[in-house]
Scaffold this motif. Structure first.
Motif, short mmCIF file in Angstrom:
data_model
loop_
_atom_site.label_atom_id
_atom_site.label_comp_id
_atom_site.label_asym_id
_atom_site.label_seq_id
_atom_site.Cartn_x
_atom_site.Cartn_y
_atom_site.Cartn_z
N ALA A 207 -11.57 18.64 10.10
CA ALA A 207 -12.28 19.45 9.10
C ALA A 207 -12.27 18.82 7.72
N THR A 208 -11.56 17.71 7.54
CA THR A 208 -11.42 17.10 6.22
C THR A 208 -12.46 16.02 6.01
N ARG A 209 -13.16 16.12 4.89
CA ARG A 209 -14.09 15.05 4.50
C ARG A 209 -13.30 14.03 3.71
N LEU A 210 -12.72 13.07 4.41
CA LEU A 210 -11.84 12.11 3.78
C LEU A 210 -12.60 11.24 2.79
N PRO A 211 -11.97 10.89 1.67
CA PRO A 211 -12.62 10.00 0.71
C PRO A 211 -12.92 8.64 1.32
N GLU B 176 -7.25 5.73 4.85
CA GLU B 176 -6.60 5.14 6.01
C GLU B 176 -5.68 6.17 6.64
N VAL B 177 -5.78 6.32 7.95
CA VAL B 177 -4.98 7.30 8.68
C VAL B 177 -3.94 6.56 9.51
N LEU B 178 -2.67 6.95 9.37
CA LEU B 178 -1.56 6.35 10.11
C LEU B 178 -0.91 7.42 10.95
N GLY B 179 -0.60 7.07 12.18
CA GLY B 179 0.06 8.01 13.09
C GLY B 179 -0.94 8.57 14.10
N GLY C 146 0.79 -1.23 0.00
CA GLY C 146 0.00 0.00 0.00
C GLY C 146 0.81 1.27 0.00
N PHE C 147 1.79 1.35 -0.89
CA PHE C 147 2.62 2.54 -1.03
C PHE C 147 2.40 3.15 -2.41
N PRO C 148 2.69 4.47 -2.57
CA PRO C 148 2.64 5.06 -3.90
C PRO C 148 3.61 4.33 -4.84
N PRO C 149 3.27 4.18 -6.12
CA PRO C 149 2.12 4.78 -6.82
C PRO C 149 0.85 3.94 -6.78
N ALA C 150 0.85 2.83 -6.03
CA ALA C 150 -0.38 2.02 -5.94
C ALA C 150 -1.48 2.79 -5.23
N VAL C 151 -1.10 3.71 -4.36
CA VAL C 151 -2.06 4.55 -3.63
C VAL C 151 -1.57 5.99 -3.73
N HIS C 152 -2.42 6.91 -3.33
CA HIS C 152 -1.99 8.30 -3.13
C HIS C 152 -1.93 8.55 -1.64
N MET C 153 -0.94 9.36 -1.24
CA MET C 153 -0.65 9.54 0.17
C MET C 153 -0.42 11.02 0.46
N ALA C 154 -0.92 11.47 1.60
CA ALA C 154 -0.70 12.84 2.04
C ALA C 154 -0.03 12.82 3.41
N ALA C 155 1.00 13.63 3.56
CA ALA C 155 1.70 13.77 4.84
C ALA C 155 1.32 15.11 5.45
N HIS D 228 4.59 16.71 14.64
CA HIS D 228 4.03 15.38 14.44
C HIS D 228 3.66 15.20 12.97
N ARG D 229 3.69 13.96 12.53
CA ARG D 229 3.30 13.64 11.16
C ARG D 229 2.15 12.64 11.18
N MET D 230 1.15 12.96 10.38
CA MET D 230 0.03 12.04 10.15
C MET D 230 0.04 11.69 8.66
N ILE D 231 -0.13 10.42 8.37
CA ILE D 231 -0.18 9.94 7.00
C ILE D 231 -1.62 9.54 6.66
N VAL D 232 -2.11 10.04 5.53
CA VAL D 232 -3.43 9.64 5.03
C VAL D 232 -3.22 9.04 3.65
N ARG D 233 -3.71 7.83 3.45
CA ARG D 233 -3.58 7.22 2.13
C ARG D 233 -4.92 6.72 1.63
N VAL D 234 -5.08 6.84 0.31
CA VAL D 234 -6.34 6.47 -0.34
C VAL D 234 -6.00 5.67 -1.59
N ALA D 235 -7.02 5.04 -2.16
CA ALA D 235 -6.85 4.30 -3.41
C ALA D 235 -6.41 5.26 -4.52
N ARG D 236 -5.74 4.71 -5.52
CA ARG D 236 -5.15 5.54 -6.57
C ARG D 236 -6.18 6.39 -7.29
N HIS D 237 -7.37 5.87 -7.52
CA HIS D 237 -8.36 6.63 -8.27
C HIS D 237 -9.00 7.73 -7.44
N ARG D 238 -8.66 7.80 -6.15
CA ARG D 238 -9.23 8.85 -5.29
C ARG D 238 -8.19 9.92 -4.92
#
Length: 677
Positions: free
Chosen positions: A599-603, A607-610, A576-585, A633-643
């Motif tokens: 405040a974020t309407r997550l797709p 998945e939230v890590l951290g 579950g790492f890019p480029p199979a998914v998209h990830m935001a730090a 602190h760092r929070m990782i959010v990852r979603v499917a590639r099409h999202r």
């Protein structure tokens, strides 16, 4: 939206008196267009795309006039444009739409993107009369070089016919790739369309610019780089805007070059970290090129000696197609590559090799090339890589079993006094870690250091000149003749006639880094250096000091960047790492990160890590976002590639909501950051 403060009564323009203005404000909740009245005195100059000055919140700010309309939805009085800075429409509709798309993709603001895309105005240059330039003629060149690649000549024909093919081109070792790119650009320009070639650094730009001038004519080519002075940079940028220069060669910001009727976009060596913008919203050249080509109906070539997982994902999806040479052609062009499984024993067997800190076979290859009067390239790792944990038996990087993040030793010890390794992403400790490759429990630190390589080689080969390249003194070329060229990775000069041998030292310093892209980056560095060596038929040899059982080393020996990229994609898809998914730090104080996520309407399926604390060595400066908090602190959010676009848009809206509430504390959002581990 309307301007905040009504102006004194002014006589408005008779036709389309309302202008929609985008103020250049980096505050996310102000990243929208505001309605202003266009005075009749500015009617002629107030065209969509011009720079304007408007009064906003009591002060004058810069902005762009996006469009004009007959009416406004605002029921009250409108403020008036203060002035039109220049009648030159510098923001084209294509670049305006691209800036909005990039801002959405990377959760940023259009103002930050446009600062990258449109250079500051230089009034004297803008007033100069453009020189008339004849249309480019069809270039004359030998198509045999492109015939070595499957479908290479078909690709040229498609460009000449004005079509928009998309390709991932793997340049052969020893290929004169600047000239090949120039030929693609010249064919596109002769078909009546523009070409934009983007390279990582000034050395590459100089080579491609010279090749384009030879093939297409210097009057049709401009080079864009941040190193130019403001006047010359704006002069060349205007030449691209006005269409007098049909070919633009530049570094990463050149991907926004406002060429009319774009026909070709080329990105060379997309794995180079110089293609990743270090300023907000941190876009990558390859992604911008893909977005722009899709919208403009232009051809795309992502080229290099190596291949990134992101490029391979584009090929796997069918968006782009391979442009490869057959294996028999590749074998004729490549040098002989040898890997050493046990470098310590090899060094011990030969006293001269021991003095040079080289295995015997590497010492012999260097001695052979120098005896033939050929230069030898010695590549050493760059100093200062951050140590990490690896398996004590097989040296595979230690990874978290929960999220596959890199393991490190925290400052605090466990109950028995021993330090327990913990993940730097999710923060979970792993006291019973086992290596995912061999099952061993022992861990070791990956120690990095190049040593005094140049001095040792000078003592081992007396009388041979030693040339260094790296740091503040990077050589572009070296002359033919016997010499030892000691270069840090990425600073390898081009040798006249090619190197007789290349020695790639300290492979573990590259492969052992705690980085998602360690193997990919190592492969790119090795291939780039090896491509400068003569073919094996002319005596060219490459010796890599690394375990031959490592997949990256095996791929180098086979010269198989495509296979290596496929393996990278498969492995990242599995975990579950890019480029199979998209990830935001998300980086910032714990309260600021939590507030943004709230405040974020997550797709769907996000998945939230951290969160996990970031040590000072892994933090990026917050810059204009504010002073760095004591604890980041760092929070990782990852979603499917099409999202991916949906995630960027949601974070963009959340940041606007947060700044509208005047939330405190700096916060950085990076979508698909180039460095995760």
């Amino acid at each position: 939206m309307a301007a905040e403060k009504p102006a004194a009564e002014v006589r408005a323009a008779e036709v389309e008196p309302v202008g929609r203005v985008l103020p250049l404000l980096s505050v996310p909740h102000l990243d929208r267009e505001f309605d202003y009245l266009i005075p009749h005195t500015l009617d002629a100059d107030a065209r969509p795309g011009v720079r304007v000055r408007v009064r906003f919140a009591g002060r004058l700010v810069d902005g762009f006039l996006i469009s004009r309309t007959a009416t406004s939805e605002h029921p009250g009085k409108l403020g008036a444009l203060d002035r039109v800075v220049s009648a030159e429409p510098v923001l084209t509709p294509e670049i305006a739409a691209l800036a909005d798309e990039v801002a959405t993709r990377y959760a940023g603001t259009r103002a930050d993107v446009l600062r990258l895309a449109v250079p500051p105005r230089h009034a004297r240059v803008e007033a100069e009369e453009p020189k008339p330039v004849d249309p480019p003629l069809a270039p004359t060149f030998d198509r045999a070089a492109w015939a070595r690649y499957r479908h290479g000549e078909n690709f040229l024909d498609a460009l000449a016919a004005g079509r928009a093919p998309r390709a991932a081109w793997q340049a052969l070792p020893g290929e004169d790739w600047p000239r090949r790119l120039a030929e693609l650009a010249a064919v596109t320009a002769a078909a009546g369309r523009a070409a934009v070639l983007v390279v990582p650094d000034q050395r590459d730009l100089d080579r491609v610019l010279a090749a384009c001038g030879e093939v297409a004519g210097a009057e049709h080519v401009v080079g864009l780089t941040a190193g130019l002075g403001p006047a010359e940079r704006y002069r060349r940028w205007l030449a691209a805007l006005r269409g007098s220069a049909r070919i633009v060669v530049g570094t990463r910001a050149a991907v926004f070059a406002p060429t009319p009727d774009l026909g070709l976009l080329v990105v060379w060596d997309d794995g180079d970290d110089l293609h990743s913008e270090p300023r907000s919203p941190y876009p990558h050249t390859r992604e911008i090129a893909a977005l722009r080509a899709h919208a403009a109906g232009a051809a795309v070539v992502i080229a290099g000696h190596a291949r990134t997982a992101e490029t391979q994902a584009l090929v796997d999806s069918g968006w782009a197609h391979d442009l490869l040479a057959p294996r028999e052609v590749l074998r004729a062009c490549a040098p002989k590559i040898t890997a050493l499984a046990d470098s310590d024993q090899a060094i011990a067997r030969d006293p001269a090799a021991r003095a040079a800190r080289l295995p015997a076979i590497a010492f012999a290859a260097a001695r052979s090339a120098l005896g033939a009067g050929q230069p030898v390239l010695v590549q050493v790792p760059r100093r200062g890589y951050v140590p990490a944990l690896a398996c004590g038996k097989c040296r595979a990087p230690a990874r978290c079993r929960r999220c596959n993040g890199p393991l490190a030793l925290p400052a605090a010890a466990g109950p028995d006094g021993a330090a327990i390794p913990a993940c730097k992403w999710c923060g979970v400790a792993d006291a019973t870690h086992r290596c995912h490759a061999c099952g061993a429990r022992s861990l070791r630190a990956v120690v990095v250091g190049a040593g005094r390589t140049a001095e040792e080689l000078g003592r081992a080969f007396p009388g041979v000149p030693v040339i260094t390249s790296g740091g503040g003194e990077v050589k572009a070329t070296v002359a033919a003749g016997a010499s030892l060229v000691v270069s840090t990775v990425g600073a390898e000069p081009v040798a006249d006639g090619g190197y007789g041998a290349a020695l790639l030292l300290d492979g573990w310093a590259l492969l052992g880094r705690a980085d998602l892209r360690a193997a990919e980056e190592t492969m790119r560095r090795w291939l780039t250096a090896s491509a400068l060596v003569r073919p094996f038929g002319d005596g060219g040899q490459v010796v890599v000091v690394a375990d031959s059982g490592i997949p990256t080393v095996q791929a180098l020996v086979r010269w198989d960047p495509v296979g290596h990229a496929r393996n990278e994609v498969a492995e990242r898809t599995e975990v579950g790492f890019p480029p199979a998914v998209h990830m935001a730090a998300l980086d910032g104080g714990s309260a600021a990160v939590a507030e943004l996520l709230e405040a974020t309407r997550l797709p769907e399926g996000a998945e939230v890590l951290g969160p996990v604390p970031l040590p000072p060595g892994q933090r990026l400066p917050f810059g204009a976002d504010g002073p760095e908090p004591e604890e980041v602190h760092r929070m990782i959010v990852r979603v499917a590639r099409h999202r991916g676009r949906e995630l960027g848009g949601a974070l963009r809206e959340a940041q606007a909501t947060r700044t509208a509430r005047r939330a405190e504390g700096p916060l950085r959002v990076q979508v698909d950051p180039p460095r995760i581990g």
